[in-house]
Scaffold this motif. Structure first.
Motif, PDB file in Angstrom:
ATOM      1  N   LEU A   1      50.844  42.986  38.114  1.00 20.49           N
ATOM      2  CA  LEU A   1      52.214  43.483  38.133  1.00 20.49           C
ATOM      3  C   LEU A   1      52.427  44.447  36.975  1.00 20.49           C
ATOM      4  CD1 LEU A   1      54.145  40.147  38.842  1.00 20.49           C
ATOM      5  CD2 LEU A   1      53.409  41.883  40.490  1.00 20.49           C
ATOM      6  N   GLY A   2      53.140  45.552  37.245  1.00 19.46           N
ATOM      7  CA  GLY A   2      53.341  46.570  36.216  1.00 19.46           C
ATOM      8  C   GLY A   2      52.019  47.175  35.806  1.00 19.46           C
ATOM      9  N   CYS A   3      51.210  47.570  36.787  1.00 14.86           N
ATOM     10  CA  CYS A   3      49.788  47.832  36.542  1.00 14.86           C
ATOM     11  C   CYS A   3      49.495  49.136  35.804  1.00 14.86           C
ATOM     12  CB  CYS A   3      49.031  47.810  37.864  1.00 14.86           C
ATOM     13  SG  CYS A   3      49.577  49.057  39.050  1.00 14.86           S
ATOM     14  N   GLY A   4      50.266  50.197  36.045  1.00 16.66           N
ATOM     15  CA  GLY A   4      49.941  51.469  35.416  1.00 16.66           C
ATOM     16  C   GLY A   4      48.525  51.899  35.748  1.00 16.66           C
ATOM     17  N   ALA A   5      47.678  52.044  34.732  1.00 14.04           N
ATOM     18  CA  ALA A   5      46.284  52.451  34.937  1.00 14.04           C
ATOM     19  C   ALA A   5      45.496  51.426  35.745  1.00 14.04           C
ATOM     20  CB  ALA A   5      45.602  52.674  33.589  1.00 14.04           C
ATOM     21  N   GLY A   6      45.912  50.159  35.693  1.00  8.70           N
ATOM     22  CA  GLY A   6      45.257  49.113  36.472  1.00  8.70           C
ATOM     23  C   GLY A   6      44.027  48.514  35.835  1.00  8.70           C
ATOM     24  N   LEU A   7      43.880  48.634  34.515  1.00  7.13           N
ATOM     25  CA  LEU A   7      42.645  48.172  33.868  1.00  7.13           C
ATOM     26  C   LEU A   7      42.384  46.672  34.051  1.00  7.13           C
ATOM     27  CD1 LEU A   7      42.651  50.274  30.559  1.00  7.13           C
ATOM     28  CD2 LEU A   7      41.544  50.780  32.742  1.00  7.13           C
ATOM     29  N   PRO A   8      43.359  45.773  33.833  1.00  8.15           N
ATOM     30  CA  PRO A   8      43.077  44.350  34.060  1.00  8.15           C
ATOM     31  C   PRO A   8      42.715  44.044  35.513  1.00  8.15           C
ATOM     32  CG  PRO A   8      45.009  44.595  32.665  1.00  8.15           C
ATOM     33  CD  PRO A   8      44.695  45.953  33.200  1.00  8.15           C
ATOM     34  N   GLY A   9      43.433  44.651  36.455  1.00  8.85           N
ATOM     35  CA  GLY A   9      43.131  44.423  37.866  1.00  8.85           C
ATOM     36  C   GLY A   9      41.753  44.927  38.243  1.00  8.85           C
ATOM     37  N   ILE A  10      41.376  46.112  37.745  1.00 11.67           N
ATOM     38  CA  ILE A  10      40.049  46.664  38.005  1.00 11.67           C
ATOM     39  C   ILE A  10      38.985  45.762  37.389  1.00 11.67           C
ATOM     40  CG2 ILE A  10      38.509  48.607  37.549  1.00 11.67           C
ATOM     41  CD1 ILE A  10      41.014  50.421  37.696  1.00 11.67           C
ATOM     42  N   CYS A  11      39.283  45.211  36.217  1.00 11.44           N
ATOM     43  CA  CYS A  11      38.355  44.280  35.569  1.00 11.44           C
ATOM     44  C   CYS A  11      38.125  43.055  36.455  1.00 11.44           C
ATOM     45  CB  CYS A  11      38.917  43.870  34.211  1.00 11.44           C
ATOM     46  SG  CYS A  11      37.767  42.938  33.191  1.00 11.44           S
ATOM     47  N   ALA A  12      39.200  42.481  37.001  1.00 11.33           N
ATOM     48  CA  ALA A  12      39.061  41.341  37.914  1.00 11.33           C
ATOM     49  C   ALA A  12      38.276  41.735  39.160  1.00 11.33           C
ATOM     50  CB  ALA A  12      40.445  40.818  38.292  1.00 11.33           C
ATOM     51  N   MET A  13      38.516  42.940  39.636  1.00 11.73           N
ATOM     52  CA  MET A  13      37.815  43.473  40.797  1.00 11.73           C
ATOM     53  C   MET A  13      36.305  43.520  40.533  1.00 11.73           C
ATOM     54  SD  MET A  13      38.884  47.117  42.534  1.00 11.73           S
ATOM     55  CE  MET A  13      37.931  48.196  41.466  1.00 11.73           C
ATOM     56  N   LYS A  14      35.936  44.007  39.344  1.00  6.67           N
ATOM     57  CA  LYS A  14      34.525  44.111  38.993  1.00  6.67           C
ATOM     58  C   LYS A  14      33.905  42.759  38.651  1.00  6.67           C
ATOM     59  CE  LYS A  14      33.672  48.830  37.826  1.00  6.67           C
ATOM     60  NZ  LYS A  14      32.808  49.688  36.982  1.00  6.67           N
ATOM     61  N   CYS A  15      34.746  41.756  38.415  1.00  8.01           N
ATOM     62  CA  CYS A  15      34.250  40.404  38.138  1.00  8.01           C
ATOM     63  C   CYS A  15      34.157  39.570  39.404  1.00  8.01           C
ATOM     64  CB  CYS A  15      35.149  39.712  37.119  1.00  8.01           C
ATOM     65  SG  CYS A  15      34.995  40.360  35.438  1.00  8.01           S
ATOM     66  N   GLY A  16      34.295  40.201  40.568  1.00  8.69           N
ATOM     67  CA  GLY A  16      34.020  39.513  41.829  1.00  8.69           C
ATOM     68  C   GLY A  16      35.209  39.066  42.640  1.00  8.69           C
ATOM     69  N   ALA A  17      36.443  39.435  42.255  1.00  6.93           N
ATOM     70  CA  ALA A  17      37.611  39.030  43.039  1.00  6.93           C
ATOM     71  C   ALA A  17      37.503  39.563  44.467  1.00  6.93           C
ATOM     72  CB  ALA A  17      38.890  39.544  42.386  1.00  6.93           C
ATOM     73  N   GLU A  18      37.940  38.763  45.412  1.00  9.99           N
ATOM     74  CA  GLU A  18      37.889  39.161  46.822  1.00  9.99           C
ATOM     75  C   GLU A  18      39.030  40.109  47.167  1.00  9.99           C
ATOM     76  OE1 GLU A  18      38.389  36.999  51.164  1.00  9.99           O
ATOM     77  OE2 GLU A  18      37.307  35.953  49.566  1.00  9.99           O
ATOM     78  N   GLN A  19      40.206  39.844  46.603  1.00  3.83           N
ATOM     79  CA  GLN A  19      41.383  40.685  46.823  1.00  3.83           C
ATOM     80  C   GLN A  19      42.030  40.987  45.481  1.00  3.83           C
ATOM     81  OE1 GLN A  19      43.882  38.175  49.227  1.00  3.83           O
ATOM     82  NE2 GLN A  19      43.157  39.060  51.145  1.00  3.83           N
ATOM     83  N   VAL A  20      42.370  42.252  45.260  1.00  3.03           N
ATOM     84  CA  VAL A  20      43.164  42.625  44.094  1.00  3.03           C
ATOM     85  C   VAL A  20      44.253  43.581  44.553  1.00  3.03           C
ATOM     86  CG1 VAL A  20      43.214  43.667  41.805  1.00  3.03           C
ATOM     87  CG2 VAL A  20      41.206  42.368  42.504  1.00  3.03           C
TER      88      VAL A  20
END
Length: 290
Positions: free
Chosen positions: A133-152
């Motif tokens: 939430l409030g992602c802007g650049a999306g760095l934390p979400g992209i980090c979760a994505m690269k750590c194997g999350a199925e959906q981000v």
């Protein structure tokens, strides 16, 4: 960490470059940006190839991100839309126009530190659903994505931020993860999500989103709606934001009165002086302040 809008604040990016954020707040308007789902970037590969990139390393996770200054300059020079909020913010030399532009084209330090935290704590994102939430650049979400999350899923107040910045950054770090993108007011997002059973998440990530106490009721309701029963929320913020009045202490008081979340401070980052929060809903879901 204490933070004051209307003061300049020097930030040292994780890629080793220095930037100075001059933060100012303009008077609030009543018109809120409409909620919507967005599906593609407004910038093609030819345009994106002209932009510089920053490289971030969060523990063992490498992330590339387009330079926000290049994105902003392109929008100012090429976006002919009369209602461009990025152009309005640039014209007023503001990183924040409350309820108009919420600073999404700035890479804020708590976003970097949240990405650093979740990549270094051994959190198992494999097969999990995540929303930032409030992602802007999306760095934390992209980090979760690269750590194997199925959906981000990614959400920011401004559609321009999602279309011109978040989506290109996600595409730049492409994985097999399923991603969706949303913009608009939290209140309208909550109305949409409460009727969507698939909008429930194992992890909610959010950074620098509690600077205004006026938005706490909307944020709290949205967190309640989006979090799975056994889910966790990681919130990164400063202890106080001068000029707007919010911060971790005030947010702790708010969630204590609401009695729907338990919370704990899980890490204090002395270098950037902020805290993280892990939220757990309905008294058994935890809010953790980093």
């Amino acid at each position: 960490m204490e933070f004051r809008f209307n003061f300049s604040c020097d930030l040292e990016e994780k890629d080793g470059t220095n930037s100075t954020n001059t933060c100012s707040v303009e008077e609030k308007t009543e018109k809120l940006e409409d909620f919507q789902e967005l599906f593609s970037s407004k910038l093609d590969n030819k345009i994106l190839s002209q932009f510089h990139q920053s490289s971030y390393k969060f523990c063992n996770v490498d992330i590339s991100c387009y330079k926000c200054e290049d994105i902003e300059q392109w929008i100012v020079e090429n976006n002919s839309a009369e209602e461009s909020v990025v152009k309005s913010a640039a014209a007023s030399h503001s990183d924040l126009l409350p309820a108009v532009y919420e600073g999404g084209l700035t890479v804020w330090e708590c976003g970097c530190d949240l990405a650093e935290f979740i990549s270094g704590e051994g959190i198992d994102f494999r097969g999990k659903s995540v929303i930032e939430l409030g992602c802007g650049a999306g760095l934390p979400g992209i980090c979760a994505m690269k750590c194997g999350a199925e959906q981000v899923y990614f959400q920011d107040y401004n559609s321009e931020v999602i279309s011109y910045f978040t989506i290109p950054n996600v595409q730049l770090n492409e994985t097999t993860c399923q991603c969706r993108f949303f913009s608009g007011d939290w209140g309208e997002f909550q109305k949409y999500a409460r009727n969507q059973p698939d909008m429930r998440f194992d992890y909610i990530l959010t950074a620098e989103t509690i600077y205004s106490s006026e938005n706490y009721p909307k944020l709290h309701s949205l967190l309640e709606t989006l979090l799975k029963v056994d889910g966790k929320i990681f919130l990164a913020a400063k202890s106080h934001y001068y000029g707007v009045g919010g911060g971790t202490r005030l947010f702790e008081d708010f969630i204590t009165k609401e009695e729907n979340f338990t919370y704990e401070s899980v890490k204090v980052m002395e270098a950037s002086k902020f805290e993280f929060a892990l939220l757990d809903e309905r008294k058994y879901k935890s809010l953790a302040l980093l």
